[in-house]
Design an enzyme around this catalytic site. Structure first.
Site, short mmCIF file in Angstrom:
data_model
loop_
_atom_site.label_atom_id
_atom_site.label_comp_id
_atom_site.label_asym_id
_atom_site.label_seq_id
_atom_site.Cartn_x
_atom_site.Cartn_y
_atom_site.Cartn_z
N GLU A 55 4.23 12.20 -3.60
CA GLU A 55 5.58 12.00 -4.18
C GLU A 55 6.11 10.58 -4.02
O GLU A 55 6.85 10.09 -4.87
CB GLU A 55 6.57 12.99 -3.55
CG GLU A 55 6.42 14.43 -4.01
CD GLU A 55 5.33 15.20 -3.28
OE1 GLU A 55 4.57 14.59 -2.50
OE2 GLU A 55 5.25 16.42 -3.49
N ALA B 269 4.43 20.26 -8.81
CA ALA B 269 5.53 20.60 -9.70
C ALA B 269 5.23 19.99 -11.06
O ALA B 269 4.33 19.17 -11.19
CB ALA B 269 6.82 20.07 -9.12
N GLU C 297 2.67 22.07 -1.05
CA GLU C 297 3.81 22.61 -0.29
C GLU C 297 3.79 24.14 -0.32
O GLU C 297 4.12 24.78 0.67
CB GLU C 297 5.12 22.07 -0.85
CG GLU C 297 5.28 20.58 -0.53
CD GLU C 297 6.58 20.01 -1.04
OE1 GLU C 297 6.70 19.92 -2.28
OE2 GLU C 297 7.45 19.67 -0.23
N GLY D 228 3.94 19.66 -4.87
CA GLY D 228 4.51 20.99 -4.74
C GLY D 228 3.46 22.08 -4.60
O GLY D 228 3.71 23.12 -3.98
#
Ligand code: NAD
Length: 699
Positions: free
Chosen positions: A127, A63, A107, A104
């Site tokens: 994270e 992200a 993910e 992310g």
């Protein structure tokens, strides 16, 4: 277009591109774009499977962290929606992973049925290092692929996983050294007939999870990361329930709560600040750093050894020059021993260790500085010695060679004036041990050229240091602030605290080491010399006599076995010294002070706000360009906890009006003169702003 698609032999290929790191950024339209291409491909009757790939060196860095200070729904929403869309797809999905798949980005790849990876690819859900957990299904899907125990361990440690380990664990399904995209397409084609195999539908192997959780909780843990580790445990454990979507909702809830927590905010700030320091305000970003390959280090003492090691460990050449042959011999022996120890501990390969040793050379002839891109001086801290060395360097160094001084306290402008090329002179203030400490204060003299500054900032990156630009003043950013911090620590001793209480309070708050233990480690004689100088320069800013009384006994800290504490043997734990305590009590009595109970809270506030106040003066004087420069210095050079974000960030979080009010109260107390609030703090408070506004303004 950031996302495009095509059909290759009945296999859909979606490619996203958001250079250079391919973040799955909603602002750049990546998750929405991938979903739209998926819609289009799924609607095509002939398509049998879909490959998701990205352009560039890295699959995706995750992200976009710079978007994390928005509200939780905006942060988690777009990637979660994309992965829900992947879940709903009727066709098998294959991710083609090159470089790194992080956070992310991983993910999203976990939302696919299979992962085909380049054989040098790397995977991580890092994270937790930002005080978070994966918040788009990572805590649910990864454990279903690799097992709950392994998944939790990887997530809790934010570990980077090699392609080979990922294959062995079931995170990757195939590796290739060849054409990744072609291999992924072929893989998709071979499995298309089998239909979907969504990670969410796999059973969770939770064997041994209880024991793994207990072991994780028993491990020493950075206090700032503990909430994230606990959330990771809770999220993975939630996956043991029968309902995947309920477990997913629990992960989202935990992530959203962490996102706005103080440690996560601070860690995010730290992450951004450490990158922002490389962008020096006012320095033309188009100015490229001249690459540095060969460095001469003058002085083969403590710092010369550490600096030359840092240089060869980064793959550059270092030539160490000292007038004393015995100093050179000692340096050679010590450096080689360090390199071989790293090899024996498996930190570097045999070949790399040999290369590092070969990259070090030694000489007692100053004429050997010819042919070097940069010279770093680390001789005795005396202006007359610096003068002699810089005059010699000016005479012998090639034109254009950058001449740097590692001085801690001397005036870099005066040193530059010993040469006829002050534009090439700069301070490079390393921290001891220089091969290990990340911080490098880059001291910009009045005449240092922009090109010199750009080149040494590039050099800092080359040797993997965090370079922070400081202006010329006594102590630069870090040590100048440290002096005020120590002043409060000493005064607290006079007023009623004892060393273990001062250190304990600061360490419980999060400092890697309390101020008095730090002085015992560094050697009290250094501070003693500075105090003697200060007593003459600044008679109106007195110190407590306590550290001088200890120095007069020859108790300089660990190296003499005694300082504020007693040290029995190398590496021994500090023990309370009753004699030191008696000296402290006697000094209070001599001053006529009635010793009082001092709370941990007061210790923390006084030590920290002293930093903030001096930091504000440093900003006013332009010694540091931004609060984030100061915070980066403290987090990388002084053991300031990253989860508190640095003294300026922390003061903002407390609230500057509150900080100023406390300083006002301290001003009423013993040595209240030290609490004159910096005008910048008063101005910001009156304007209803904080230090953050100054970081923003410099963007
Ligand atoms: P040191 O005493 O360990 O080493 C200094 C070396 O310089 C000695 O080997 C000496 O032989 C050599 N030397 C002296 N005069 C010389 C000359 N004219 N030409 C060539 N070599 C000469 O000192 P150090 O602790 O390594 O400190 C060096 C510099 O780094 C100082 O300016 C100091 O302020 C600075 N510094 C020290 C620390 C620290 O923690 N020790 C941290 C940051 C900066």
């Amino acid at each position: 277009m950031p996302v495009s698609s095509q059909i290759v032999n009945d296999i859909g290929l979606i490619v996203f591109s958001n250079p250079p790191l391919n973040p799955i950024s909603a602002t750049a339209g990546i998750p929405q774009g991938i979903a739209a291409e998926l819609d289009a491909l799924e609607a095509q009757p002939g398509v049998k499977a879909i490959v998701l790939a990205s352009d560039g060196k890295m699959f995706s860095a995750g992200a976009d962290i710079s978007e994390f200070d928005r509200n939780a729904a905006e942060v988690g929403g777009p990637i979660r929606a994309l992965i829900a869309r992947l879940d709903a797809c009727r066709l098998p999905l294959v991710a083609a992973i090159q470089g790194s798949a992080l956070g992310g980005g991983l993910e999203v790849a976990l939302g696919c049925d299979y992962r085909v990876a380049a054989k040098d690819a790397r995977f991580a859900l890092p994270e937790v290092s930002l005080g978070l957990i994966p918040g788009a299904g990572g805590t649910q899907r990864l454990p279903r692929l690799v097992g709950a125990v392994r998944g939790l361990e990887w997530i809790a440690a934010g570990r980077t996983i090699s392609a080979a380990e990922a294959l062995e664990a079931g995170l990757a399904d195939a590796l290739t050294g060849g054409d990744l995209r072609a291999e992924a397409l072929a893989f998709a084609e071979s499995l298309a007939a089998k239909g979907r195999r969504r990670p969410r539908d796999l059973p969770l192997n939770d064997e041994g999870l209880e024991e793994a959780i207990a072991a994780l909780r028993a491990r020493p843990q950075n206090p700032g990361l503990r909430p994230a580790v606990e959330a990771a445990i809770a999220a993975v454990a939630a996956g043991q329930g029968p309902d995947f979507d309920q477990a997913l909702a629990e992960e989202y809830r935990l992530f959203d709560a962490l996102l706005v927590s103080e440690p996560a905010r601070a860690l995010r700030y730290a992450f951004g600040a450490e990158r922002a320091v490389a962008r020096v305000p006012g320095l033309d970003p188009a100015l490229s750093a001249a690459p540095i390959a060969r460095v001469a280090v003058i002085g083969a003492g403590t710092m010369g050894i550490g600096i030359s090691l840092a240089i060869v460990q980064a793959g550059l050449q270092a030539r160490v020059i000292d007038l004393k042959p015995e100093a050179l011999e000692r340096a050679r022996a010590q450096s080689e021993a360090t390199i071989l120890r790293n090899r024996d501990r498996g930190r570097v390969s045999e070949a790399a260790a040999a290369a590092q040793i070969a990259a070090l050379s030694y000489s007692s002839d100053f004429a050997d500085i010819k042919g070097h891109d940069l010279v770093i001086e680390a001789v005795f801290e005396e202006m007359s010695v610096k003068e002699q060395v810089f005059k010699t360097l000016d005479r012998l160094a090639d034109p254009g060679t950058i001449l740097a001084s590692n001085t801690s306290t001397l005036d870099v402008d005066q040193i530059a004036a010993f040469t006829a090329r002050p534009e090439d002179v700069v301070g490079l203030h390393f921290f001891s041990p220089a091969n290990l400490m990340k911080l490098l204060e880059v001291v910009r003299g009045a005449k240092t050229s922009a090109q010199t500054l750009a080149t040494v900032m590039g050099f800092a990156r080359q040797i993997r240091k965090v370079g922070v630009v400081a202006g010329v003043c006594d102590g630069f950013i870090g040590n100048r602030m440290f002096e005020e911090y120590l002043r409060q620590a000493y005064l607290l001793l006079e007023e009623g605290a004892l060393p273990a209480q001062v250190d304990g309070a600061m360490e419980r708050w999060g400092m890697a080491m309390g101020p008095l233990r730090t002085m015992d480690l560094a050697g009290q004689d250094i501070g003693w010399n500075i105090r003697k100088r200060r007593a003459i320069e600044q008679p109106d800013r007195p110190y407590s006599r306590i550290p001088d009384l200890i120095c007069e006994k020859g108790w300089f800290g660990q190296k003499t076995g005694r300082g504020y504490y007693i040290y029995e043997g190398a590496g021994a734990k500090p023990q309370t010294d009753p004699e030191v305590e008696a000296m402290i009590l006697a000094e209070s009595a001599r001053l006529g002070l009635t010793r009082r109970e001092i709370s941990d809270e007061e210790i923390v506030e006084r030590c920290l706000y002293a930093l903030t106040n001096e930091g504000a003066r440093i900003l006013e004087e332009g010694i540091a360009a931004r609060p984030l420069d100061i915070d980066t210095v403290w987090m990388n050079g002084y053991g300031f906890p990253r989860f508190r974000g640095g003294p300026m960030f922390y003061a903002d979080r407390v609230g500057l009006p509150q900080v100023a009010a406390r300083m006002g109260q301290f001003a009423e107390g013993h040595h209240g003169w030290a609490w004159e609030v910096a005008p910048l703090i008063l101005r910001l408070t009156a304007e209803g702003r904080g230090f953050a506004a100054l970081n923003e303004a410099s963007k």
